[in-house]
Write a protein that holds these residues in place. Structure first.
Motif, PDB file in Angstrom:
ATOM      1  N   LEU A   1       3.586 -12.730  -3.179  1.00 48.43           N
ATOM      2  CA  LEU A   1       3.232 -11.768  -4.210  1.00 48.43           C
ATOM      3  C   LEU A   1       3.047 -13.111  -5.241  1.00 48.43           C
ATOM      4  O   LEU A   1       3.967 -13.683  -5.254  1.00 48.43           O
ATOM      5  N   TYR A   2       1.655 -13.188  -5.849  1.00 47.85           N
ATOM      6  CA  TYR A   2       1.525 -14.051  -6.860  1.00 47.85           C
ATOM      7  C   TYR A   2       1.382 -13.307  -8.248  1.00 47.85           C
ATOM      8  O   TYR A   2       0.668 -12.575  -8.169  1.00 47.85           O
ATOM      9  N   ALA A   3       1.765 -14.111  -9.377  1.00 47.34           N
ATOM     10  CA  ALA A   3       1.390 -13.635 -10.721  1.00 47.34           C
ATOM     11  C   ALA A   3       0.303 -14.014 -11.031  1.00 47.34           C
ATOM     12  O   ALA A   3      -0.113 -15.149 -10.792  1.00 47.34           O
ATOM     13  N   LEU A   4      -0.867 -13.373 -11.517  1.00 52.79           N
ATOM     14  CA  LEU A   4      -2.097 -13.828 -11.766  1.00 52.79           C
ATOM     15  C   LEU A   4      -2.428 -14.467 -13.201  1.00 52.79           C
ATOM     16  O   LEU A   4      -2.705 -13.951 -13.995  1.00 52.79           O
ATOM     17  N   ARG A   5      -1.634 -15.437 -13.274  1.00 51.28           N
ATOM     18  CA  ARG A   5      -1.533 -16.320 -14.873  1.00 51.28           C
ATOM     19  C   ARG A   5      -1.662 -17.649 -14.268  1.00 51.28           C
ATOM     20  O   ARG A   5      -1.175 -18.156 -13.436  1.00 51.28           O
ATOM     21  N   ALA A   6      -2.357 -18.233 -15.189  1.00 50.28           N
ATOM     22  CA  ALA A   6      -2.700 -19.739 -14.901  1.00 50.28           C
ATOM     23  C   ALA A   6      -1.542 -20.651 -14.640  1.00 50.28           C
ATOM     24  O   ALA A   6      -1.628 -21.493 -13.998  1.00 50.28           O
ATOM     25  N   SER A   7      -0.546 -20.203 -15.239  1.00 54.97           N
ATOM     26  CA  SER A   7       0.927 -21.246 -15.414  1.00 54.97           C
ATOM     27  C   SER A   7       1.361 -20.964 -14.063  1.00 54.97           C
ATOM     28  O   SER A   7       2.230 -21.763 -13.653  1.00 54.97           O
ATOM     29  N   ASP A   8       1.164 -20.027 -13.104  1.00 55.92           N
ATOM     30  CA  ASP A   8       1.980 -19.608 -11.808  1.00 55.92           C
ATOM     31  C   ASP A   8       1.024 -20.092 -10.696  1.00 55.92           C
ATOM     32  O   ASP A   8       0.133 -19.394 -10.621  1.00 55.92           O
ATOM     33  N   THR A   9       1.613 -21.158  -9.965  1.00 54.89           N
ATOM     34  CA  THR A   9       1.110 -21.605  -8.562  1.00 54.89           C
ATOM     35  C   THR A   9       1.924 -21.325  -7.634  1.00 54.89           C
ATOM     36  O   THR A   9       1.412 -21.437  -6.400  1.00 54.89           O
ATOM     37  N   GLU A  10       2.876 -20.965  -7.803  1.00 54.56           N
ATOM     38  CA  GLU A  10       4.035 -20.517  -6.702  1.00 54.56           C
ATOM     39  C   GLU A  10       4.273 -19.269  -6.545  1.00 54.56           C
ATOM     40  O   GLU A  10       4.080 -18.407  -7.582  1.00 54.56           O
ATOM     41  N   PRO A  11       4.408 -18.687  -5.439  1.00 54.35           N
ATOM     42  CA  PRO A  11       4.800 -17.042  -5.292  1.00 54.35           C
ATOM     43  C   PRO A  11       5.856 -16.742  -6.207  1.00 54.35           C
ATOM     44  O   PRO A  11       6.844 -17.404  -6.062  1.00 54.35           O
ATOM     45  N   ALA A  12       5.677 -15.617  -6.547  1.00 52.72           N
ATOM     46  CA  ALA A  12       7.027 -14.873  -7.211  1.00 52.72           C
ATOM     47  C   ALA A  12       8.011 -14.095  -6.190  1.00 52.72           C
ATOM     48  O   ALA A  12       9.070 -14.094  -6.551  1.00 52.72           O
ATOM     49  N   ALA A  13       7.414 -13.807  -5.061  1.00 52.45           N
ATOM     50  CA  ALA A  13       8.123 -13.116  -4.095  1.00 52.45           C
ATOM     51  C   ALA A  13       7.570 -13.390  -2.673  1.00 52.45           C
ATOM     52  O   ALA A  13       6.210 -13.448  -2.703  1.00 52.45           O
ATOM     53  N   VAL A  14       8.153 -13.290  -1.452  1.00 56.35           N
ATOM     54  CA  VAL A  14       7.507 -13.330  -0.339  1.00 56.35           C
ATOM     55  C   VAL A  14       8.172 -12.352   0.567  1.00 56.35           C
ATOM     56  O   VAL A  14       9.301 -12.231   0.679  1.00 56.35           O
ATOM     57  N   PHE A  15       7.354 -11.557   1.408  1.00 58.85           N
ATOM     58  CA  PHE A  15       7.911 -10.521   2.316  1.00 58.85           C
ATOM     59  C   PHE A  15       7.641 -11.260   3.568  1.00 58.85           C
ATOM     60  O   PHE A  15       6.669 -11.774   3.962  1.00 58.85           O
ATOM     61  N   HIS A  16       8.671 -11.416   4.474  1.00 61.91           N
ATOM     62  CA  HIS A  16       8.473 -12.027   5.936  1.00 61.91           C
ATOM     63  C   HIS A  16       8.806 -10.821   6.874  1.00 61.91           C
ATOM     64  O   HIS A  16       9.590  -9.963   6.580  1.00 61.91           O
ATOM     65  N   TRP A  17       8.191 -10.962   7.867  1.00 63.10           N
ATOM     66  CA  TRP A  17       8.316  -9.911   9.178  1.00 63.10           C
ATOM     67  C   TRP A  17       8.287 -10.851  10.528  1.00 63.10           C
ATOM     68  O   TRP A  17       7.635 -11.563  10.630  1.00 63.10           O
ATOM     69  N   ASP A  18       9.543 -10.215  11.436  1.00 61.16           N
ATOM     70  CA  ASP A  18       9.420 -10.764  12.717  1.00 61.16           C
ATOM     71  C   ASP A  18       9.810  -9.626  13.561  1.00 61.16           C
ATOM     72  O   ASP A  18      10.746  -8.878  12.919  1.00 61.16           O
ATOM     73  N   PRO A  19       9.490  -9.500  14.828  1.00 64.85           N
ATOM     74  CA  PRO A  19       9.963  -8.315  15.379  1.00 64.85           C
ATOM     75  C   PRO A  19      11.889  -8.253  15.714  1.00 64.85           C
ATOM     76  O   PRO A  19      12.077  -7.049  15.790  1.00 64.85           O
ATOM     77  N   THR A  20      12.313  -9.201  15.675  1.00 67.79           N
ATOM     78  CA  THR A  20      13.685  -9.143  15.805  1.00 67.79           C
ATOM     79  C   THR A  20      14.530  -8.630  14.510  1.00 67.79           C
ATOM     80  O   THR A  20      15.288  -7.777  14.615  1.00 67.79           O
ATOM     81  N   ASN A  21      14.042  -9.260  13.363  1.00 69.15           N
ATOM     82  CA  ASN A  21      14.670  -9.057  12.202  1.00 69.15           C
ATOM     83  C   ASN A  21      13.925  -8.056  11.228  1.00 69.15           C
ATOM     84  O   ASN A  21      14.420  -7.628   9.974  1.00 69.15           O
ATOM     85  N   GLY A  22      12.840  -7.394  11.375  1.00 70.15           N
ATOM     86  CA  GLY A  22      12.276  -6.725  10.774  1.00 70.15           C
ATOM     87  C   GLY A  22      11.692  -7.331   9.319  1.00 70.15           C
ATOM     88  O   GLY A  22      11.484  -8.541   9.418  1.00 70.15           O
ATOM     89  N   VAL A  23      11.250  -6.458   8.288  1.00 71.97           N
ATOM     90  CA  VAL A  23      10.889  -7.058   7.104  1.00 71.97           C
ATOM     91  C   VAL A  23      11.919  -7.639   6.159  1.00 71.97           C
ATOM     92  O   VAL A  23      12.871  -6.607   6.137  1.00 71.97           O
ATOM     93  N   ARG A  24      11.859  -8.810   5.690  1.00 73.61           N
ATOM     94  CA  ARG A  24      12.781  -8.808   4.718  1.00 73.61           C
ATOM     95  C   ARG A  24      12.118  -9.420   3.199  1.00 73.61           C
ATOM     96  O   ARG A  24      10.949  -9.899   3.577  1.00 73.61           O
ATOM     97  N   LEU A  25      12.589  -9.339   2.199  1.00 68.90           N
ATOM     98  CA  LEU A  25      12.174  -9.701   1.079  1.00 68.90           C
ATOM     99  C   LEU A  25      12.868 -10.941   0.133  1.00 68.90           C
ATOM    100  O   LEU A  25      14.302 -10.873   0.261  1.00 68.90           O
ATOM    101  N   GLU A  26      12.018 -11.816  -0.055  1.00 69.98           N
ATOM    102  CA  GLU A  26      12.750 -13.243  -0.780  1.00 69.98           C
ATOM    103  C   GLU A  26      12.050 -13.184  -2.281  1.00 69.98           C
ATOM    104  O   GLU A  26      10.802 -13.187  -2.298  1.00 69.98           O
TER     105      GLU A  26
END
Length: 104
Positions: free
Chosen positions: A19-44
């Protein structure tokens, strides 16, 4: 049988959605959703200002237009696909940053 094999869409399952903020100053993600079959979805959560947006999706689900319903992280592949479906937002973007299977 894995979740990916039972998914009727046969679309690749995103494993990392940022998830990226659409502001010129933000080039890094604000949050990341990860999924894998073993652990499911997790939010960073990476940027405190955007915790609410990402946490809302994680706790309340995402509207999946293809099926006209809300999907929760417990639905794994369907939830991840719903995150990256086209949306009209002027203040954030969800981007599939999954690597191809050969690179994993």
């Amino acid at each position: 049988m894995t979740e990916q094999m039972t998914d009727p869409t046969n679309d690749p399952v995103p494993t990392r959605v940022a998830l990226y903020a659409l502001r010129a100053s933000d080039t890094e993600p604000a949050a990341v959703f990860h999924w894998d079959p073993t652990n499911g979805v997790r939010l960073e959560l990476l940027m405190p200002d955007w915790t609410r947006v990402a946490r809302d999706y994680y706790e309340r689900g995402v509207e999946y237009f293809r099926e006209r319903r809300q999907v929760l992280p417990a639905e794994g592949p369907t939830f991840m696909r719903a995150l990256v479906q086209p949306k009209r937002s002027t203040y954030y973007a969800l981007v599939d940053e999954s690597r191809p299977p050969a690179d994993r």
